[in-house]
Write an enzyme that holds these catalytic residues in place. Structure first.
Site, mmCIF file in Angstrom:
data_model
loop_
_atom_site.group_PDB
_atom_site.id
_atom_site.type_symbol
_atom_site.label_atom_id
_atom_site.label_comp_id
_atom_site.label_asym_id
_atom_site.label_seq_id
_atom_site.Cartn_x
_atom_site.Cartn_y
_atom_site.Cartn_z
ATOM 1 N N GLU A 12 7.661 -6.675 -2.959
ATOM 2 C CA GLU A 12 6.236 -6.994 -2.811
ATOM 3 C C GLU A 12 5.921 -8.131 -3.783
ATOM 4 O O GLU A 12 6.337 -8.100 -4.941
ATOM 5 C CB GLU A 12 5.410 -5.728 -3.128
ATOM 6 N N PRO A 45 -0.426 -15.685 1.395
ATOM 7 C CA PRO A 45 0.902 -15.312 0.893
ATOM 8 C C PRO A 45 1.875 -14.866 1.992
ATOM 9 O O PRO A 45 3.087 -14.968 1.834
ATOM 10 C CB PRO A 45 0.634 -14.144 -0.064
ATOM 11 N N GLY A 71 9.524 -12.416 -0.995
ATOM 12 C CA GLY A 71 10.428 -11.864 0.019
ATOM 13 C C GLY A 71 11.466 -12.866 0.496
ATOM 14 O O GLY A 71 12.614 -12.504 0.776
ATOM 15 N N ASP A 122 6.453 -5.653 6.582
ATOM 16 C CA ASP A 122 5.068 -5.171 6.641
ATOM 17 C C ASP A 122 4.198 -6.207 5.940
ATOM 18 O O ASP A 122 3.778 -6.030 4.809
ATOM 19 C CB ASP A 122 4.960 -3.811 5.941
ATOM 20 N N SER A 123 3.955 -7.291 6.651
ATOM 21 C CA SER A 123 3.290 -8.439 6.041
ATOM 22 C C SER A 123 1.808 -8.462 6.365
ATOM 23 O O SER A 123 1.318 -7.719 7.208
ATOM 24 C CB SER A 123 3.921 -9.713 6.590
ATOM 25 N N ASP A 181 0.821 -1.215 0.000
ATOM 26 C CA ASP A 181 0.000 0.000 0.000
ATOM 27 C C ASP A 181 0.856 1.268 0.000
ATOM 28 O O ASP A 181 0.357 2.362 -0.209
ATOM 29 C CB ASP A 181 -0.979 0.014 1.184
HETATM 30 N N1 AG3 Z 1 -0.224 -5.259 7.550
HETATM 31 C C1 AG3 Z 1 -1.217 -6.087 8.064
HETATM 32 C C2 AG3 Z 1 -1.465 -6.239 9.455
HETATM 33 C C3 AG3 Z 1 -2.555 -7.220 9.605
HETATM 34 C C4 AG3 Z 1 -2.935 -7.338 10.988
HETATM 35 N N2 AG3 Z 1 -4.153 -7.961 11.126
HETATM 36 C C5 AG3 Z 1 -4.618 -8.285 12.317
HETATM 37 N N3 AG3 Z 1 -3.917 -9.025 13.084
HETATM 38 N N4 AG3 Z 1 -5.775 -7.830 12.650
HETATM 39 C C6 AG3 Z 1 -0.852 -4.272 6.852
HETATM 40 C C7 AG3 Z 1 -0.206 -3.593 5.771
HETATM 41 C C8 AG3 Z 1 -0.284 -2.136 5.980
HETATM 42 N N5 AG3 Z 1 0.734 -1.478 5.287
#
Ligand code: AG3
Length: 287
Positions: A106, A163, A139, A156-157, A86
């Site tokens: 990504e 995936p 990655g 930032d997963s 994002d």
């Molecule tokens: N990264 C996702 C975090 C997901 C967490 N979800 C949860 N445990 N509720 C998001 C990408 C933002 N750049």
């Protein structure tokens, strides 16, 4: 009749958000993308029906996963972002003047195109920055093969389903360590420990033998239901986690970066862990 989006992520618990308007819905090669409007969160991005980021609270997550390692380190020139399609992490990282290069790896090219088209409120012009080196790849493969070395690696997963699952393995963490420059730091998205205790326990067990110092820090992100979220922290520089408050304050002031959630004080406090969270980081009886 109002339409509701339902997130099913934690056993025995569901979150529902009212869908005021569907802005985009489609399938990429890797996942299902949904962008909708909600009265509380603004625009909400969901991948495979799990909330990834929202217009109103993205700053908390992106600021905490970027500025904590960058200000603790203090002299970051190169950053590797794994995931983060994002562009929120990229945008925050590029605010640091010393940054010469950000490699973003990504897996899903469609997410990048989508972000440029629909998520400008998160990424702004970050994808057009000449310091960006965008790599569409897995990655795990990248960290195992690159010759580059980075001062900070940010993972930032998504959650460890689909995936994102490989990004929570010992193999990946070993690769991530391999591409850190001396004294570099690895930070990870590690879920909400109240619901996802095993996720944090597993990451901690992988990081402990690999690094001289590993821990986690916390922030509450309202869109990730369930209380505080944990961010993994791992480095061979054992002093980084205790970077003195006055030094952080000075670095923040000198950077000129304006933040809405992050501050030197919040940074220092984020490493204070309640005993139930510390317990998840400790060696299990089996080893
Ligand atoms: N990264 C996702 C975090 C997901 C967490 N979800 C949860 N445990 N509720 C998001 C990408 C933002 N750049």
């Amino acid at each position: 009749m109002a339409e509701w989006f339902e997130e099913i992520l934690h056993p025995g618990f569901r979150t529902k958000l009212q869908v005021d308007k569907v802005l985009y819905e489609g399938d990429s090669e890797h996942q299902k993308l949904l962008l909708f409007e909600n009265a509380v969160f603004g625009r909400v991005l969901a991948l495979n029906n799990i909330v990834q980021t929202t217009e109103r609270d993205e700053f908390i997550y992106h600021e905490m996963l970027t500025h904590v390692p960058l200000f603790a380190h203090g002299a970051v020139r190169k950053v590797l972002i794994i995931g983060g399609g994002d562009g929120g992490m990229l945008e925050e990282t590029l605010k640091h003047r010393g940054i010469e290069k950000v490699t973003m790896v990504e897996i899903d090219a469609a997410v990048i195109d989508f972000s440029k088209q629909h998520l400008r409120f998160i990424c702004n012009d970050a994808f057009e920055d000449e310091r960006l080196d965008l790599v569409i790849a897995d990655g795990v493969d990248y960290v195992e093969t690159t010759c580059e070395r980075y001062d900070v690696v940010i993972v930032d997963s998504t959650d460890p389903v689909g995936p994102g699952e490989v990004l929570f393995t010992e193999r990946f963490y070993t690769g991530a360590k391999r591409c850190l420059a001396a004294g570099g730091v690895l930070v990870t998205q590690n879920g909400v420990p109240f619901f996802q205790a095993d996720e944090l326990r597993n990451t901690a067990a992988c990081l402990r033998p690999l690094f001289r110092d590993s821990s986690c820090y916390l922030a509450a992100v309202p869109g990730y239901t369930g209380g505080v979220m944990a961010f993994g922290w791992a480095t061979d520089n054992v002093t980084l986690r205790q970077t003195p408050l006055d030094r952080l304050q000075e670095r923040v002031r000198a950077s000129g970066i304006e933040t809405r959630h992050y501050s030197a004080e919040v940074h220092a406090a984020a490493f204070a862990l309640p005993p139930w969270v510390s317990a998840l980081l400790e060696r299990s009886p089996q080893g």
